[in-house]
Write an enzyme that holds these catalytic residues in place. Structure first.
Site, short mmCIF file in Angstrom:
data_model
loop_
_atom_site.label_atom_id
_atom_site.label_comp_id
_atom_site.label_asym_id
_atom_site.label_seq_id
_atom_site.Cartn_x
_atom_site.Cartn_y
_atom_site.Cartn_z
N CYS A 128 1.38 -1.53 0.19
CA CYS A 128 0.21 -0.41 -0.02
C CYS A 128 1.03 1.28 -0.16
CB CYS A 128 -0.56 0.04 1.31
SG CYS A 128 -0.45 0.56 2.79
N ASN A 129 2.35 1.21 -0.29
CA ASN A 129 3.14 2.17 0.03
C ASN A 129 2.82 3.19 -0.50
OD1 ASN A 129 4.47 -0.60 0.80
ND2 ASN A 129 6.29 1.02 0.42
#
Length: 601
Positions: free
Chosen positions: A562-563
Site C-alpha cells: 500500500c506504499n
C-alpha cells in the site's frame, strides 16, 4: 533553536528508539515572576527593561517547543505572571497557526489560519465526534472555542469529501468557496464543477443551481451535463446498502464511494441487513481468491482494482466493528458471503476490555474507547515527554487547548495512559493481541521491525470471518497460494479457523517477514511450506508447474503493498502507478494464470 509544538514523527519509520543524546526537559520549566528594576530604556526586542521577561523564562518555553517569537508575542499580550494562562495562550496560537501568532493579531481578533490534517495520519483517519466529551466551553475562551469548533468542522468535512474520493486540496478549496456551513452535497457539487470546468473560479453553489459568470461561459449544454453528473454523483453518496449499488464503470476519474458505517456485506451476529450479490461469470472459481488493501486509496484506485479483478464489488470493512482498533480496508474476493462465522472467543471491542489496567490512569477528558489504525511506527520519547511536560504545567483538568493538543497526538499515535500525566505507545505484544496474532508471533526480531511488520499485516479476526466459509467446503484441507504474505495473517486466520493447510506456496520479499512466518509454521503446522522471495519470479510456467504438482490451488490470498496508496506517503502517493503499489498487477496476473492453468487440467 526553536521547535514546533507538533509531533516529531513525520516519517517515523526511521526514528531512533534511544534518545539519550537529546537534551529534552524532563519537567516543565519553573515559572516565576522576576520583574527586574532598571532604567526605562528599550532593548532590542522593544521591551522596557523593567518589563522584559527573564531570559530563563523565555528559554523554558522554547525548550517546550514554542518558537521564541511566539513566546514574546504571548508575554507582550498578557504578561508572564500567570504561567497557566500564558501556556494556554501559546497552545491556542499553535492551534490557530504559527503565522497568526507571530503576526500582528490577537486570539480574539485574528482570523484563524487553515490547519491541514497531517498526511501521516491518513490512513486511517480518527473520528473526532466526542472531542468535547460533553463539556461546556469555558466562557473566558469562547472566541478560541468558536475558532476550534469551526476548524474541527472543516476538518471533518474535508475528511468526508476525501472519503468520497475527492482530492484533499480540492475539498479544501470547495469549503473556501462555499463556506464551512455548506452541506456536503453542495461541497461535492462544487468540487465536481471545479473539475469539469478546469481553471475557472466559482462562487457559492446552491443545492441544484450553479451561478457565476464563469459557468455562463461554459454554454448551456455543457452546464446541463455538469449538473446532471453532479446529481448522479449525489445519488451515489446516499445510504444504499453496500451490496446493492449500481455497477462501477471502472473509470480512473470515478471515485469509489465508501459505505458509512464501513461494515462490509455483513458482520458476526448481524442479521438485520440482507445483502445479496451476483458474481460475474468470469469471477466464479476455482480458485477462490481474496485481495486486500487500504480503503482510503487515491481516487480511481478501487475502481481500477475492481475492473481488473473481474468487476467484483469491493467489501469495505473497518475492523473497529470486530475488535478494539480501527483498520479501514477493502477486500475483493469471490468467496460466498452466506454462512460466515467469527473466531471464538470474540475479541474485545474496547480499550478497557482489552487492557483493563490502563483504566486507572485514564483521564475523564479522554473520550476514546477504541484505538485508531495500528501503524508501522510508534511515537518518539520526545513527544511523550513533551505531553507530560504540558500536562504537568496545566491545571486539572487542563485547559481545552491543552486537551486538544494531547488528544490529537494520542489519537494519531494510539498513546495510552500509564501514569499520572504520562502516556506511552503500545508494546509489540499488545499490537499482536489487537490484530489477532498469537502472543510472541513476531518476537525474536528487532522492536522497530516488529512494529513495521505488524502495521502492514491483516487484522486476523476480520479476515478469518471472511474465510470461515471454506471450513465446510474443504474438510480435508486446502492448497494455498499466498502472495505478499507478510507475517502470515491469512495463514494464522486459516489455522485459527481449524482449516488444515496441506500446502502453502508463500511469496514474500521481506527477509524478516519470512523468518517470522517460518518460525510460526514450524511450531504449528504439518503441511508443506514453499517460500519464494519475489512475486516477479513467479512466472506463468512456474505457476502451471505448481498447479500440476498439487492439483490446483483452492485459495489465492494476499494484499499488494500500500506504499503508494496510503495517506501517510505524502511524497509518493502515486496510486497504482507507484513503484510498490503497481505490484497489484502481478496479483491479477497470477490469479489469471492460476485460473487458466486449472482450466486446462
Amino acid at each position: 533553536m526553536s521547535q514546533d509544538w507538533t509531533s516529531d514523527n513525520d516519517d517515523s519509520d526511521k526514528f531512533e528508539w534511544e534518545s539519550d543524546g537529546e537534551a529534552e526537559p524532563s519537567s516543565a520549566p519553573a515559572f516565576r515572576n522576576l520583574d527586574a528594576a532598571g532604567p526605562s530604556t528599550l532593548d532590542s526586542n522593544g521591551w522596557a527593561n523593567e518589563e522584559a521577561p527573564p531570559t530563563s523564562l523565555v528559554e523554558g518555553y522554547v525548550l517546550m517547543g514554542f518558537p521564541k517569537e511566539m513566546v514574546l508575542k504571548g508575554i507582550k499580550e498578557i504578561g508572564h505572571s500567570d504561567a497557566n494562562a500564558l501556556l494556554e495562550l501559546l497552545l491556542t496560537y499553535k492551534t490557530l497557526g504559527d503565522d497568526a501568532a507571530a503576526g500582528n493579531c490577537s486570539t480574539s481578533g485574528c482570523f484563524p489560519q487553515s490547519v491541514e490534517d497531517d498526511d501521516d495520519f491518513d490512513f486511517e483517519n480518527w473520528d473526532g465526534d466526542n472531542d468535547a466529551d460533553g463539556r461546556e466551553p469555558n466562557p473566558d475562551s469562547s472566541g478560541d472555542e468558536d475558532f476550534l469548533r469551526e476548524m474541527s468542522e472543516k476538518d471533518n468535512k474535508i475528511k468526508s469529501l476525501v472519503d468520497m474520493g475527492f482530492p484533499e486540496d480540492e475539498a479544501n478549496m470547495a469549503i473556501t468557496r462555499c463556506g464551512v456551513d455548506a452541506a456536503l452535497t453542495v461541497l461535492a457539487d462544487s468540487v465536481y464543477a471545479s473539475q469539469a470546468a478546469g481553471d475557472c473560479h466559482y462562487g457559492n453553489l446552491s443545492d441544484y443551481e450553479v451561478t457565476g459568470s464563469c459557468f455562463d461561459s461554459l454554454g448551456g449544454r455543457k452546464r446541463a451535463r455538469l449538473m446532471e453528473g453532479s446529481k448522479k454523483k449525489r445519488k451515489r453518496y446516499g445510504g444504499a446498502a453496500q451490496g446493492n449499488r449500481r455497477p462501477l464503470d471502472g473509470s480512473h476519474e470515478e471515485p469509489m464511494p465508501l459505505p458509512n458505517p464501513m461494515v462490509g456485506f455483513n458482520l458476526p451476529n448481524d442479521r438485520l441487513r440482507s445483502v445479496t450479490r451476483r458474481l460475474p461469470q468470469q469471477a466464479i472459481g476455482p480458485p477462490f481468491f481474496y485481495y486486500e488493501n487500504v480503503a482510503l486509496a487515491p481516487k480511481g484506485v478501487w475502481a481500477t482494482i475492481s475492473r481488473f479483478l473481474y468487476d467484483i464489488e469491493p467489501e469495505f470493512v473497518d475492523s473497529k466493528h470486530l475488535c478494539a482498533a480501527a483498520r479501514k480496508r477493502g477486500y475483493i474476493h469471490n468467496l460466498p458471503i452466506e454462512n460466515r462465522f467469527p473466531l471464538l472467543p470474540l475479541p474485545p471491542k474496547t480499550i478497557f476490555e482489552a487492557f483493563p489496567h490502563y483504566k486507572k490512569w485514564w483521564p475523564s477528558w479522554d473520550p476514546r474507547r477504541q484505538l485508531n489504525c495500528l501503524q508501522t511506527s510508534m511515537s518518539s520519547a520526545k513527544l511523550t515527554e513533551r505531553i507530560q511536560c504540558a500536562l504537568a504545567s496545566s491545571g486539572n483538568p487542563p485547559p481545552k487547548s491543552v486537551q486538544k493538543y494531547v488528544m490529537d497526538e494520542c489519537r494519531k499515535w494510539n498513546l495510552v495512559w500509564v501514569g499520572k500525566n504520562k502516556v506511552a505507545h503500545l508494546e509489540p505484544d499488545e499490537v499482536e493481541y489487537l490484530l489477532g496474532f498469537p502472543r510472541d508471533h513476531t518476537r525474536g526480531v528487532g522492536k522497530t521491525e516488529r512494529f513495521k511488520s505488524l502495521g502492514n499485516s491483516f487484522q486476523v479476526d476480520t479476515v478469518a470471518y471472511h474465510l470461515s466459509v471454506l471450513k465446510d467446503m474443504y474438510p480435508n484441507g486446502v492448497n494455498v497460494l499466498s502472495l505478499f504474505t507478510g507475517i502470515g495473517g491469512g495463514e494464522v486466520a486459516l489455522h485459527r479457523l481449524g482449516i488444515h493447510m496441506r500446502t502453502v506456496v508463500s511469496v514474500e520479499i521481506g527477509e524478516v517477514n519470512r523468518r517470522i512466518l517460518r518460525g510460526w509454521w514450524d511450531q504449528t503446522q504439518t503441511g508443506t511450506l514453499i517460500e519464494i522471495a519475489d512475486v516477479k519470479s513467479l512466472t506463468d510456467d512456474r505457476i502451471a508447474t505448481f498447479v500440476r504438482r498439487f492439483g490446483g490451488f483452492d485459495l489465492v490470498i494476499g494484499g499488494s503493498p500500500c506504499n503508494n496508496l496510503a495517506g501517510s506517503n505524502r511524497h509518493h502517493r502515486d496510486g497504482l502507478e507507484g513503484e510498490q503499489s503497481a505490484l497489484f498487477y502481478h496479483y491479477f496476473r497470477i490469479v489469471d494464470a492460476v485460473k487458466s492453468a486449472m482450466g486446462r487440467m
